[in-house]
Design an enzyme around this catalytic site. Structure first.
Site, short mmCIF file in Angstrom:
data_model
loop_
_atom_site.label_atom_id
_atom_site.label_comp_id
_atom_site.label_asym_id
_atom_site.label_seq_id
_atom_site.Cartn_x
_atom_site.Cartn_y
_atom_site.Cartn_z
NE ARG A 64 41.20 26.81 75.83
CZ ARG A 64 40.96 26.02 74.70
NH1 ARG A 64 40.41 26.62 73.63
NH2 ARG A 64 41.26 24.69 74.60
CE1 TYR B 56 50.11 28.56 72.76
CE2 TYR B 56 47.79 29.02 72.83
CZ TYR B 56 48.83 28.19 72.14
OH TYR B 56 48.17 27.61 71.34
#
Length: 222
Positions: A84, A36
């Site tokens: 994360r 992402y």
């Protein structure tokens, strides 16, 4: 992205975190993996910027740093904030041709190693992050984050859902739907193997060297 667009994105991350707190959730986690936006900035094989957000390790970290700082201001010092983070990028998996080729080749072929990501993690600790969620690999789907063979039907579903994003995505979808499955299955599953707790050893290293609580992702079993 322009500098102005980066600033807008930073504020959007922070505002989304504020809304998470308002819902009554126990904490918020920002994803800097899975290919992402944030990992695209971190990864030297993907980030080709020549401004203050590209090039050096610290420049590539700048976007995530600004997101964390802005988010902490929005949610306050007492609210749990996790990141994360990929332990290592493995850009060469899954089987893929990333164009244009980037030099040095190790950046294009592999991306960040665990050493660069440990450096990021230590900077995150200094910024006041409360825990790390350790993942592996670059992109979704990838063999390091989803160990074990990957179902062809699910891969096709993913490719078809993203075919509008670029010519490459369209060509991949067309190819996946044209090749017989007995040929497609071994091709799609190059690099995939069943590795229980694939991120556990790396997560332990992050815990020991960084000193933050960690969550390990990928192939864990009871």
């Amino acid at each position: 992205m322009t500098i102005e667009e980066i600033g807008i994105a930073v504020e959007q991350f922070a505002e989304a975190a504020r809304r998470v707190r308002e819902t009554g959730a126990d904490g918020v986690e920002i994803t800097a993996s899975k290919g992402y936006m944030i990992q695209q900035f971190l990864n030297p094989g993907i980030n080709r910027r020549r401004d203050q957000y590209g090039g050096s390790v610290d420049n590539r970290f700048r976007f995530l740093e600004e997101v964390v700082v802005a988010t902490r201001k929005k949610i306050g010092p007492d609210y749990p904030l996790g990141i994360r983070l990929s332990a290592a990028d493995y850009n060469y998996l899954p089987l893929n041709l990333r164009l244009p080729i980037r030099f040095p080749l190790r950046h294009w072929y592999f991306g960040n190693t665990i050493e660069e990501n440990l450096y990021y993690a230590k900077k995150l600790k200094a910024l006041g992050v409360d825990y790390l969620h350790i993942d592996k690999g670059y992109g979704f789907i990838n063999p390091k984050g989803n160990p074990g063979s990957f179902p062809v039907h699910e891969a096709k579903m993913f490719y078809n859902a993203n075919r509008h994003l670029s010519f490459k995505a369209w060509a991949r979808s067309v190819l996946a739907n044209s090749v017989p499955e007995f040929i497609l299955h071994p091709l799609i599953n190059i690099g995939w193997k069943d590795t229980p707790a694939i991120s556990a050893d790396d997560a332990r290293r992050f815990r020991d060297e960084v000193g933050l609580p960690v969550i390990a992702n990928g192939g864990d079993r009871p």
